[in-house]
Write a protein that holds these residues in place. Structure first.
Motif, PDB file in Angstrom:
ATOM      1  N   GLY A 189      -4.866  -2.875   4.502  1.00 46.90           N
ATOM      2  CA  GLY A 189      -4.229  -2.365   5.716  1.00 46.90           C
ATOM      3  C   GLY A 189      -2.752  -2.117   5.472  1.00 46.90           C
ATOM      4  N   ILE A 190      -2.171  -1.212   6.266  1.00 45.52           N
ATOM      5  CA  ILE A 190      -0.757  -0.860   6.092  1.00 45.52           C
ATOM      6  C   ILE A 190      -0.139  -0.512   7.440  1.00 45.52           C
ATOM      7  N   ALA A 191       1.136  -0.849   7.629  1.00 48.40           N
ATOM      8  CA  ALA A 191       1.858  -0.491   8.857  1.00 48.40           C
ATOM      9  C   ALA A 191       3.345  -0.438   8.543  1.00 48.40           C
ATOM     10  N   LYS A 192       4.051   0.377   9.311  1.00 46.05           N
ATOM     11  CA  LYS A 192       5.502   0.459   9.137  1.00 46.05           C
ATOM     12  C   LYS A 192       6.182  -0.180  10.336  1.00 46.05           C
ATOM     13  N   LYS A 195      10.660  -1.238   7.275  1.00 46.76           N
ATOM     14  CA  LYS A 195       9.922  -1.807   6.139  1.00 46.76           C
ATOM     15  C   LYS A 195       8.436  -1.498   6.279  1.00 46.76           C
ATOM     16  N   VAL A 196       7.760  -1.421   5.149  1.00 40.39           N
ATOM     17  CA  VAL A 196       6.318  -1.164   5.145  1.00 40.39           C
ATOM     18  C   VAL A 196       5.604  -2.470   4.788  1.00 40.39           C
ATOM     19  N   LEU A 197       4.623  -2.852   5.613  1.00 40.28           N
ATOM     20  CA  LEU A 197       3.836  -4.066   5.359  1.00 40.28           C
ATOM     21  C   LEU A 197       2.424  -3.688   4.937  1.00 40.28           C
ATOM     22  N   ILE A 198       1.954  -4.307   3.844  1.00 38.57           N
ATOM     23  CA  ILE A 198       0.616  -4.002   3.335  1.00 38.57           C
ATOM     24  C   ILE A 198      -0.147  -5.313   3.186  1.00 38.57           C
ATOM     25  N   ILE A 199      -1.363  -5.346   3.742  1.00 38.03           N
ATOM     26  CA  ILE A 199      -2.218  -6.532   3.613  1.00 38.03           C
ATOM     27  C   ILE A 199      -3.039  -6.432   2.336  1.00 38.03           C
ATOM     28  N   SER A 200      -3.143  -7.556   1.624  1.00 36.45           N
ATOM     29  CA  SER A 200      -4.146  -7.684   0.562  1.00 36.45           C
ATOM     30  C   SER A 200      -5.068  -8.822   0.976  1.00 36.45           C
ATOM     31  N   HIS A 201      -6.290  -8.489   1.452  1.00 34.50           N
ATOM     32  CA  HIS A 201      -7.082  -9.565   2.048  1.00 34.50           C
ATOM     33  C   HIS A 201      -7.718 -10.479   1.008  1.00 34.50           C
ATOM     34  N   ILE A 223       0.522 -10.694   2.525  1.00 38.77           N
ATOM     35  CA  ILE A 223       1.118  -9.474   3.075  1.00 38.77           C
ATOM     36  C   ILE A 223       2.356  -9.165   2.246  1.00 38.77           C
ATOM     37  N   TYR A 224       2.416  -7.945   1.763  1.00 35.10           N
ATOM     38  CA  TYR A 224       3.561  -7.489   0.972  1.00 35.10           C
ATOM     39  C   TYR A 224       4.486  -6.676   1.860  1.00 35.10           C
ATOM     40  N   GLN A 225       5.777  -6.884   1.712  1.00 34.40           N
ATOM     41  CA  GLN A 225       6.757  -6.061   2.422  1.00 34.40           C
ATOM     42  C   GLN A 225       7.488  -5.197   1.396  1.00 34.40           C
ATOM     43  N   VAL A 226       7.487  -3.885   1.647  1.00 31.76           N
ATOM     44  CA  VAL A 226       8.112  -2.949   0.719  1.00 31.76           C
ATOM     45  C   VAL A 226       9.328  -2.317   1.391  1.00 31.76           C
ATOM     46  N   ASP A 227      10.405  -2.242   0.649  1.00 25.20           N
ATOM     47  CA  ASP A 227      11.619  -1.604   1.138  1.00 25.20           C
ATOM     48  C   ASP A 227      11.543  -0.107   0.842  1.00 25.20           C
ATOM     49  N   GLN A 228      11.753   0.715   1.868  1.00 25.86           N
ATOM     50  CA  GLN A 228      11.605   2.161   1.686  1.00 25.86           C
ATOM     51  C   GLN A 228      12.665   2.757   0.766  1.00 25.86           C
ATOM     52  N   LYS A 229      13.846   2.165   0.773  1.00 16.93           N
ATOM     53  CA  LYS A 229      14.921   2.735  -0.056  1.00 16.93           C
ATOM     54  C   LYS A 229      14.750   2.378  -1.533  1.00 16.93           C
ATOM     55  N   THR A 230      14.571   1.072  -1.795  1.00 21.98           N
ATOM     56  CA  THR A 230      14.463   0.655  -3.203  1.00 21.98           C
ATOM     57  C   THR A 230      13.051   0.866  -3.747  1.00 21.98           C
ATOM     58  N   LYS A 231      12.082   0.991  -2.829  1.00 19.07           N
ATOM     59  CA  LYS A 231      10.647   1.128  -3.174  1.00 19.07           C
ATOM     60  C   LYS A 231      10.071  -0.127  -3.813  1.00 19.07           C
TER      61      LYS A 231
END
Length: 241
Positions: free
Chosen positions: A169-172, A178-184, A189-197
């Motif tokens: 799953g993914i949500a902004k 920030k972008v949050l991605i679930i790894s079930h 839950i991973y948080q990704v920074d849009q600028k640094t990627k």
């Protein structure tokens, strides 16, 4: 400041929890739809379920397509975007009640789970398995961007691989960008920074709260919802943070 934003969500203690009706046992995708309303899909039927969490019931069911393994949904008035695990994208217009298919350069080996709006004209799609076009293998886990205006797909984020890591799953976050991605499977839950990627924060999830987390979305005010498919003895749930 990033850490402050990251710490705002305590995934060990939901503010609210809803047990979902049987139709949503296999809930696989979640999107904010409107006040007290979430749009949900399950991984079996070509239907959108509008769930009112104040009233704790499904208010409306919209048939948009054939049965299939639907793993992501997002909404941008008047369109719902619904994604199958093999990368087939449907756009359902609630005004015209028409569904159109959008072709993406993916296949079943990509096993896509999750979908969200990145901004008004692009979607983000996390690939659970192979990270390359048409199911090619990659040395990283991939999140792609689909531009709705020029209909182009590009690699948005590369996440370092680790054992069992598979996105569901993914949500902004509308407040932080920030972008949050679930790894079930790894219960993270991973948080990704849009600028640094880069991944700038990882939360670990407790299995007793998150049996099978697959849907994630934000309300405009920053409220966060995560849905779990039904486990052996419990109902499917939506948790609010």
């Amino acid at each position: 400041p990033d850490m402050v934003f990251a710490m705002n969500y305590n995934f060990n203690s939901p503010k609210k929890e809803w047990e979902l009706p049987m139709e949503l046992d296999e809930i696989s995708g979640l999107s904010y739809y409107g006040k007290n309303l979430l749009a949900c899909v399950n991984d079996e039927e070509g239907k959108i379920f509008i769930y009112n969490y104040k009233k704790k019931k499904i208010m409306k069911t919209i048939v948009f397509g054939n049965d299939g393994d639907y793993e992501g949904i997002t909404y941008q008035e008047p369109n719902f975007y619904i994604l199958k695990s093999n990368g087939k994208l449907s756009r359902y217009n609630e005004s015209t009640k028409l569904t159109e298919k959008i072709k993406l350069p993916f296949g079943s080996k990509n096993n896509i789970e999750g979908l969200c709006l990145e901004n008004e004209h692009s979607l983000l799609l996390p690939l659970k398995q192979n990270g390359g076009y048409y199911g090619e293998k990659t040395p990283f886990k991939a999140i792609y961007r689909y531009d709705l205006i020029n209909q182009k797909t590009e690699l948005a984020y590369k996440i370092p691989k680790k054992k069992k890591l598979g996105f569901s799953g993914i949500a902004k976050n509308p407040k932080t960008g920030k972008v949050l991605i679930i790894s079930h499977r790894t219960s993270e839950i991973y948080q990704v920074d849009q600028k640094t990627k880069d991944v700038d924060y990882v939360w670990e999830l407790k299995r007793k709260l998150f049996a099978q987390p697959e849907g994630i979305c934000f309300a405009p005010d920053g409220k966060l919802f995560i849905s779990n498919e039904r486990s052996d003895n419990e109902s499917a749930t939506i948790l609010e943070f």
